[in-house]
Enzyme design. Structure first.
Site, PDB file in Angstrom:
ATOM      1  N   GLY A  78       0.674  -1.101  -0.139  1.00 62.51           N
ATOM      2  CA  GLY A  78       0.066   0.200   0.042  1.00 62.51           C
ATOM      3  C   GLY A  78       0.860   1.218  -0.047  1.00 62.51           C
ATOM      4  O   GLY A  78       1.613   1.246  -0.738  1.00 62.51           O
ATOM      5  N   ASP A  79       0.681   2.106   0.953  1.00 63.42           N
ATOM      6  CA  ASP A  79       1.390   3.225   0.990  1.00 63.42           C
ATOM      7  C   ASP A  79       2.325   3.363   2.291  1.00 63.42           C
ATOM      8  O   ASP A  79       2.654   4.476   2.782  1.00 63.42           O
ATOM      9  CB  ASP A  79       0.449   4.682   1.007  1.00 63.42           C
ATOM     10  CG  ASP A  79      -0.686   4.627   2.146  1.00 63.42           C
ATOM     11  OD1 ASP A  79      -0.551   3.573   2.853  1.00 63.42           O
ATOM     12  OD2 ASP A  79      -1.457   5.304   2.152  1.00 63.42           O
TER      13      ASP A  79
END
Length: 721
Positions: free
Chosen positions: A636-637
């Site tokens: 993800g981030d």
């Protein structure tokens, strides 16, 4: 000396002769003892018989060099006492040894001379032995009609003389002939009878042969294997190595046919280890080559290479051994003849015998020359070097304005003239169809016969329709000799001269006798080329596997999008650095990052544009830290940084601030400018933990504290919390 003492030597000789087919080792010991005793008593006849018995024991044991030595000694002793029956016996024994080492023409000459003298002396038993041996030889050379006729004569004479042991041996040979003629039912009946007869007379070596050939004639695979195993057992017990090689070879072939390749390799390699003569080796070379082809088809290249290497090494050893044995055998024969001639010369000074002596000396010199050239040619595996060595040797002996070696490619049906020399200069390689009617070499391959031309312009039409020389100048004298090995045509060798009638019969004989050496060298070279090809393929496959492993390993440890280390590799990096930091008393930091405001970009522009932003973030993070530090993406981030060797919390905070500024610089997405923010959690080794999980957990918790904080985007873990 009393005849009673001589009688004890005769008893030893009688026991040795009877034991030889059953227990050749014990027979040899008895015969050697008889030789010693006969020499002490000066009993020449007893010594000659004992020497001959030693020779026969060595024959049964497969020690042919020792057999020849003893048989020649026996022949000289029989000659000294003018014993013609003994001379006939030694001729027969010399024929058997020549037969076993592959000198079939020499063997036939010995057998025929033995038969002639037996007929002259009206010696039925000696005639019987010669007939049986000639029949066996005819069978091996494929002259089955002659074999059947000779063996029928031997059978009738053996029955007339009531020779049970010879009847048994003849029955074995008749069974083999029937098998080769395709009369399988007759063969089974004869060989079954042979097994019973050999057992009844106690000839275990003949029994082992009968069992093996009966296995060949048996349709049921399990029954055949059982017969071969019986043969192997008897051969092992009696020391009958030739029969052992034969039976092991049959077992290996049966296992290969059943798909039991590992068993087949075991049996055939055992046979190869016992194959101490070229004749025995020929029994198993084709089964081994077939097994190598099976392994290669199955993709088992290590096994293929292992077999080819074994074949090549043994083949090369036998090539040298064959050459030495043949020269030694012939030299031994010539020395014996020379001795006889010298004796008669001393008595009579006969000019005809002197001429014979000179001829024998010349023949011996020729043999020495052939052996020297053959040894040099077979000492290398490089085809170019083989051709060059042969050319240098021949150019010193005869006119060789043109010299060439062409290799036959059976699949393409062409002759490849890769090694052609004219006036010491290599000619560009070329190929000729074996079906060509304008090529002497192609005619030689098709007919497997040599060509000798004294004036090619006048004589070529007997072989080709058009004479098209491949040399710059037209050769008038031409010799082409086929290179035959194991019934295969390997190619041709040619020597040519610009002069007419340049080659004598001696030159042609020399080429004819050198051809087998060159054929062996060509076969060795081809086997080595096969090994090299398989080695190259194996190396290529190994490199591909290593490359694939590296790719798989990289994929397993890195993020596919950004190329950064993933969680698995990050954990390995942290766990690997902890012992070093502990040993050096150093601190290192873990920074846990989570991007803020990234989701709206993903939702607005789609995942592809979002991925581009993540790739840019990864690049900014790498550029913001030292090369010794590590940047990982967890998914993800979320990103994590391992910052090695930092002075403390303040220094780590400076690194975190640098990272925050790098991430927060504006982005342009589809022409629109966007800014991201980042929440960073930090932990320090050993302040916030001394294990990987503890440090990551502490940094993760601090990151969530940053998200909740309105004052700062960077938070440190709490020591002890």
């Amino acid at each position: 000396m009393s005849t009673r003492t001589w009688h004890s030597i005769d008893e030893l000789n009688s026991r040795s002769w009877v034991l030889a087919p059953t227990d050749p080792r014990e027979a040899l010991a008895l015969a050697e003892h008889a030789v010693d005793e006969a020499e002490k008593l000066r009993y020449s006849y007893g010594r000659a018989v004992a020497q001959l018995n030693c020779g026969w024991a060595h024959v049964y044991l497969g020690s042919y060099d020792d057999a020849l030595t003893r048989i020649y000694e026996a022949r000289a002793t029989f000659d000294s006492i003018h014993d013609q029956i003994g001379q006939i016996q030694t001729l027969n024994a010399l024929g058997v040894v020549s037969h076993r080492i592959g000198e079939r023409e020499q063997a036939r000459a010995y057998y025929r001379e033995s038969l002639r003298l037996a007929d002259e002396s009206n010696e039925a038993h000696r005639r019987l032995a010669a007939l049986n041996n000639l029949g066996e030889l005819a069978c091996e050379t494929g002259d089955l009609d002659s074999a059947q006729e000779l063996l029928e004569q031997a059978r009738a004479l053996a029955e007339e003389l009531d020779e049970a042991q010879v009847i048994a041996t003849v029955t074995v040979n008749r069974g083999v002939v029937a098998l080769m003629q395709g009369r399988v039912a007759d063969a089974r009946e004869l060989l079954g009878e042979a097994v019973e007869r050999t057992r009844a007379c106690g000839d275990r070596i003949a029994e082992s042969n009968a069992l093996c050939f009966l296995g060949d004639a048996t349709d049921v695979v399990d029954d055949a294997i059982a017969l071969y195993r019986q043969s192997v057992q008897i051969c092992g017990e009696t020391g009958h190595r030739e029969g052992l090689v034969r039976a092991l070879g049959r077992l290996g072939s049966k296992c290969r046919a059943l798909g039991r390749l590992d068993d087949a390799e075991r049996y055939l390699m055992d046979a190869l280890a016992d194959a101490t003569t070229p004749e025995w080796w020929r029994m198993i070379v084709k089964p081994l080559e077939a097994l190598a082809a099976e392994f290669e088809s199955a993709g088992d290249q290590p096994s293929t290479i292992r077999i080819y290497r074994s074949l090549s090494s043994v083949h090369q050893a036998h090539a040298a051994d064959t050459a030495a044995r043949r020269v030694a055998t012939l030299r031994h024969y010539h020395q014996l003849e020379q001795s006889r001639v010298e004796t008669v010369l001393a008595r009579a000074r006969n000019e005809e015998l002197q001429s014979r002596f000179d001829r024998l000396a010349a023949e011996n010199s020729l043999l020495q020359l052939i052996y020297a050239i053959g040894r040099e040619v077979t000492a290398t595996l490089e085809m170019g070097e083989i051709a060059q060595r042969l050319y240098r040797a021949l150019n010193e002996i005869m006119s060789a304005d043109v010299f060439g070696v062409a290799l036959y490619d059976d699949e393409r049906r062409v002759l490849d003239y890769s090694y052609v020399i004219e006036q010491n200069q290599r000619i560009t390689p070329f190929s000729v169809s074996v079906d060509s009617d304008a090529s002497f070499g192609s005619w030689t391959v098709r007919n497997r016969k040599e060509i000798v031309l004294n004036d090619s312009k006048r004589e070529y039409e007997a072989y080709i329709t058009k004479h098209r020389p491949f040399s710059a100048a037209d050769s008038l004298s031409i010799v082409y000799t086929p290179l035959l090995y194991e019934d295969r045509i390997e190619g041709v060798v040619t020597v040519q001269s610009y002069r007419k009638a340049a080659y004598t019969d001696d030159h042609v004989d020399l080429l004819r006798m050198l051809a087998p050496y060159l054929a062996i060298a060509v076969d060795n070279s081809r086997k080595m080329e096969t090994i090299r090809r398989l080695n190259d393929q194996l190396q290529s496959d190994k490199q591909e596997l290593e490359q694939a492993y590296r790719q798989i390993n990289h994929m397993a440890n890195h993020d596919n999008l950004t190329g950064l280390p993933n969680r698995r590799l990050l954990v390995e990096l942290i766990e690997g650095h902890i012992p070093l930091a502990r040993r050096n008393g150093e601190c290192f930091g873990v920074l846990y990052l989570d991007l803020d405001l990234f989701k709206p970009i993903n939702d607005t522009y789609g995942h592809r544009k979002g991925d581009e932003v993540l790739v840019e973030i990864a690049a900014r993070l790498r550029s913001a830290v030292r090369e010794s530090d590590s940047v990982a993406r967890l998914g993800g981030d979320e990103f994590v940084l391992l910052v090695r060797n930092v002075a403390g919390q303040e220094a780590l905070a400076q690194v975190a601030e640098k990272i925050r500024h790098a991430v927060c610089r504006p982005f342009v997405v589809d022409g629109n400018t966007h800014e991201l923010s980042v929440s960073i959690g930090a932990s320090l080794f050993p302040l916030h933990g001394e294990e990987c999980d503890a440090l990551l957990s502490a940094a993760d918790g601090a990151m969530y504290a940053s998200k909740r904080s309105s004052d700062s985007a960077i938070s440190f873990a709490v020591a002890g919390g």
